[in-house]
Design a protein around this motif. Structure first.
Motif, PDB file in Angstrom:
ATOM      1  N   UNK A 226      13.819  67.226  38.482  1.00 23.13           N
ATOM      2  CA  UNK A 226      14.874  66.249  38.195  1.00 23.13           C
ATOM      3  C   UNK A 226      15.898  66.866  37.256  1.00 23.13           C
ATOM      4  N   UNK A 227      17.148  66.466  37.436  1.00 25.04           N
ATOM      5  CA  UNK A 227      18.233  66.913  36.569  1.00 25.04           C
ATOM      6  C   UNK A 227      18.430  65.871  35.470  1.00 25.04           C
ATOM      7  N   UNK A 228      18.501  66.359  34.222  1.00 30.19           N
ATOM      8  CA  UNK A 228      18.535  65.466  33.063  1.00 30.19           C
ATOM      9  C   UNK A 228      19.786  65.718  32.220  1.00 30.19           C
ATOM     10  N   UNK A 229      20.334  64.668  31.631  1.00 29.51           N
ATOM     11  CA  UNK A 229      21.500  64.871  30.772  1.00 29.51           C
ATOM     12  C   UNK A 229      21.173  65.440  29.403  1.00 29.51           C
ATOM     13  N   UNK A 230      19.938  65.169  28.904  1.00 30.44           N
ATOM     14  CA  UNK A 230      19.576  65.625  27.560  1.00 30.44           C
ATOM     15  C   UNK A 230      18.063  65.536  27.381  1.00 30.44           C
ATOM     16  N   UNK A 231      17.588  66.061  26.236  1.00 27.96           N
ATOM     17  CA  UNK A 231      16.153  66.067  25.954  1.00 27.96           C
ATOM     18  C   UNK A 231      15.653  64.644  25.707  1.00 27.96           C
ATOM     19  N   UNK A 232      16.484  63.813  25.127  1.00 29.46           N
ATOM     20  CA  UNK A 232      16.084  62.429  24.900  1.00 29.46           C
ATOM     21  C   UNK A 232      15.722  61.731  26.202  1.00 29.46           C
ATOM     22  N   UNK A 233      16.436  62.025  27.272  1.00 32.85           N
ATOM     23  CA  UNK A 233      16.117  61.452  28.577  1.00 32.85           C
ATOM     24  C   UNK A 233      14.761  61.940  29.078  1.00 32.85           C
ATOM     25  N   UNK A 234      14.445  63.190  28.806  1.00 31.74           N
ATOM     26  CA  UNK A 234      13.141  63.726  29.205  1.00 31.74           C
ATOM     27  C   UNK A 234      12.010  62.993  28.489  1.00 31.74           C
ATOM     28  N   UNK A 235      12.203  62.710  27.210  1.00 31.33           N
ATOM     29  CA  UNK A 235      11.185  61.986  26.439  1.00 31.33           C
ATOM     30  C   UNK A 235      11.046  60.558  26.956  1.00 31.33           C
ATOM     31  N   UNK A 374      21.506  83.079  22.511  1.00 32.48           N
ATOM     32  CA  UNK A 374      21.152  82.221  23.639  1.00 32.48           C
ATOM     33  C   UNK A 374      19.790  81.582  23.403  1.00 32.48           C
ATOM     34  N   UNK A 375      19.779  80.277  23.316  1.00 39.23           N
ATOM     35  CA  UNK A 375      18.548  79.531  23.058  1.00 39.23           C
ATOM     36  C   UNK A 375      17.912  79.181  24.399  1.00 39.23           C
ATOM     37  N   UNK A 376      16.869  79.910  24.749  1.00 42.41           N
ATOM     38  CA  UNK A 376      16.168  79.727  26.018  1.00 42.41           C
ATOM     39  C   UNK A 376      14.988  78.799  25.753  1.00 42.41           C
ATOM     40  N   UNK A 377      15.177  77.527  26.057  1.00 42.86           N
ATOM     41  CA  UNK A 377      14.185  76.512  25.721  1.00 42.86           C
ATOM     42  C   UNK A 377      13.512  75.996  26.984  1.00 42.86           C
ATOM     43  N   UNK A 378      12.196  75.954  26.945  1.00 44.44           N
ATOM     44  CA  UNK A 378      11.406  75.393  28.050  1.00 44.44           C
ATOM     45  C   UNK A 378      10.031  75.035  27.500  1.00 44.44           C
ATOM     46  N   UNK A 379       9.259  74.292  28.273  1.00 42.26           N
ATOM     47  CA  UNK A 379       7.926  73.987  27.788  1.00 42.26           C
ATOM     48  C   UNK A 379       7.390  72.674  28.303  1.00 42.26           C
ATOM     49  N   UNK A 380       6.527  72.062  27.495  1.00 41.31           N
ATOM     50  CA  UNK A 380       5.698  70.952  27.929  1.00 41.31           C
ATOM     51  C   UNK A 380       6.077  69.680  27.171  1.00 41.31           C
ATOM     52  N   UNK A 381       6.930  68.861  27.767  1.00 45.66           N
ATOM     53  CA  UNK A 381       7.355  67.633  27.105  1.00 45.66           C
ATOM     54  C   UNK A 381       6.167  66.719  26.838  1.00 45.66           C
ATOM     55  N   UNK A 382       5.226  66.700  27.773  1.00 47.29           N
ATOM     56  CA  UNK A 382       4.112  65.761  27.670  1.00 47.29           C
ATOM     57  C   UNK A 382       3.242  65.927  26.457  1.00 47.29           C
ATOM     58  N   UNK A 383       3.201  67.128  25.859  1.00 47.30           N
ATOM     59  CA  UNK A 383       2.390  67.316  24.654  1.00 47.30           C
ATOM     60  C   UNK A 383       3.224  67.828  23.476  1.00 47.30           C
ATOM     61  N   UNK A 384       4.551  67.766  23.591  1.00 48.52           N
ATOM     62  CA  UNK A 384       5.411  68.117  22.461  1.00 48.52           C
ATOM     63  C   UNK A 384       5.574  69.597  22.203  1.00 48.52           C
ATOM     64  N   UNK A 385       5.128  70.431  23.143  1.00 47.12           N
ATOM     65  CA  UNK A 385       5.147  71.887  22.948  1.00 47.12           C
ATOM     66  C   UNK A 385       6.330  72.506  23.689  1.00 47.12           C
ATOM     67  N   UNK A 386       7.293  73.015  22.923  1.00 53.44           N
ATOM     68  CA  UNK A 386       8.426  73.710  23.527  1.00 53.44           C
ATOM     69  C   UNK A 386       8.452  75.168  23.077  1.00 53.44           C
TER      70      UNK A 386
END
Length: 469
Positions: A226-235, A374-386
């Protein structure tokens, strides 16, 4: 001393079980990132617990450190020897027996050198699941995932490795063997010694075998990007996914645009499934036994998310090939960043509700240290680990290396101030020890030192990992 010890170990292990030539040693002396390099008298490659015990006993008698090593896929130098002081690398890769698979008790007993992918296949063979899933599962070993308390992409549903460990067999620093291979779900007989060794990174003993939990198989998948506008939407979407999918929700991953761009540039066959770029992407996967039910759950969750404006676009996998293509966009990030050039890696965890604010605060803070980083951010939203991994502005690798300590301090200070942890699933190893000491209470450090001193008073088990030594 060193020549005598090497000869004695060769007598125990034979020529196949001991490496002492410089060229043979080299692969064992450098971590996966290539940034942590050490030295060793030899690499011991025992084939049994008895041989491990004898190696450890002889090293202890000579005052030589032992550095346990599994698949050697760690990112913090925790399985790499140091330069100061004599040491022997203890590789468990020859101990690859699956001792028992019990579908009645839903347990499997395996030796430390069993590769994670082989363990998964053994579970699948009896209609069960071992749920730890890592990008390195083709080379990571059981001893390593237990000793680092590995996480991965299914923690949201199944928890970390420690939640799957029932019992352990451990060679202690004096060469004695603690036989704790109990397949019991209930055992209230004092201190939980098993859990003491999980996540200890080989600093308290050598894990030689484990009894692990198996789970019901989940052969069906419903997967979407899914395409998201921001991290808040992912949460926020995490909540909708839980409401609609409940226990079927297995994975909820986040990938920033800069991370995706690296995958598209460096991973063969990777393709952006969307017509236009978006700031963030989420990979969701449900798992179970009823494909129709999974599809309905995913459709319901995404429909609700679209109505709320949490999702800008979505692609639902229609088969195994498309599912694999979507997973490449997530699992290819680490390797793509490695191809791009040097990076400064951070594996942090935060309260889930604070993820969006933390990510927003970090970007300008890091840019102030190194403009254009360059901030390369990825990870696991479900457990708070980025994973907040930093890549240099184009052509400025030297500047990144020079600024690395200040950049890392900025990340760790921000995370600590927000109630997070500087190590979510990679362990402390050697590279994070000082940062941990600076940001941890005296009481907590005293407790850790007391445990280490009680079990390894000579400080010969993987010195310098987890604690200074």
């Amino acid at each position: 001393m060193s020549a005598g010890l090497v000869a004695a170990l060769r007598g125990v292990l034979g020529d196949r079980g001991l490496l002492a030539d410089g060229d043979d040693l080299e692969p064992y002396l450098r971590d996966w990132t290539g940034t942590v390099v050490g030295s060793a008298l030899a690499v011991a490659r025992p084939a049994s617990t008895a041989e491990v015990a004898e190696v450890v006993r002889r090293c202890a008698a000579e005052g030589v450190a032992v550095v346990p090593q599994g698949g050697h896929t760690g990112l913090n130098g925790g399985a790499t020897p140091r330069h100061d002081g004599p040491s022997v690398v203890l590789s468990l890769t020859r101990m690859r027996r699956i001792r028992d698979v019990d579908p009645v008790s839903d347990t499997v007993t395996v030796e430390a050198g069993v590769v994670l992918a082989d363990l998964q296949e053994a579970a699948k063979g009896v209609g069960r699941l071992f749920p730890v899933s890592l990008g390195s599962e083709g080379s990571a070993t059981v001893g390593g995932i237990v000793s680092t308390n590995a996480g991965g992409t299914a923690v949201l549903r199944y928890g970390m490795t420690r939640e799957l460990v029932l019992g352990l067999e451990v060679v202690l620093p004096d060469g004695r063997v603690w036989q704790g291979l109990r397949a019991l779900r209930k055992d209230n007989t004092g201190y939980d010694l098993t859990q003491l060794f999980v996540g200890a990174e080989g600093t308290l003993g050598v894990v030689t075998a484990a009894v692990l939990r198996l789970l019901p198989a989940t052969p069906r998948r419903a997967t979407a990007l899914v395409a998201l506008p921001d991290v808040g939407s992912a949460v926020a979407l995490l909540g909708r996914l839980r409401e609609h999918a409940a226990e079927s929700l297995t994975t909820w991953e986040l990938v920033g645009r800069q991370a995706l761009d690296l995958v598209l540039a460096h991973v063969p066959g990777a393709r952006d499934p969307f017509a236009q770029a978006h700031p963030w992407y989420g990979l969701v996967e449900l798992a179970g036994v009823d494909q129709g039910a999974l599809d309905a759950q995913l459709e319901g969750a995404l429909g609700a998310a679209v109505e709320e404006g949490l999702v800008a676009d979505a692609v639902v996998a229609t088969g195994s090939a498309q599912r694999a293509a979507l997973w490449v966009l997530r699992e290819g990030v680490s390797e793509a960043q490695r191809v791009e050039g040097p990076s400064v890696k951070h594996d942090v965890t935060l309260p889930i509700a604070g993820l969006a604010d933390a990510v927003a605060a970090l970007a300008p803070r890091l840019d102030a240290v190194l403009p254009g980083v360059r901030l390369v951010t990825y990870g696991h939203v479900g457990d708070g680990n980025l994973h907040h991994n930093l890549t240099a502005p184009v052509g400025q690798e030297a500047a990144l290396r020079a600024a690395a300590p200040e950049l890392t301090a900025a990340v760790y200070d921000e995370v600590t101030a927000r109630g997070g942890s500087i190590s979510a699933e990679h362990g402390l190893g050697r590279t994070k020890v000082d940062a941990h000491q600076q940001r941890t209470s005296d009481v907590e450090l005293d407790l850790m030192r007391a445990v280490k001193s009680a079990i390894d008073p000579a400080g010969l088990m993987n010195p310098g990992a987890v604690l200074p030594g």
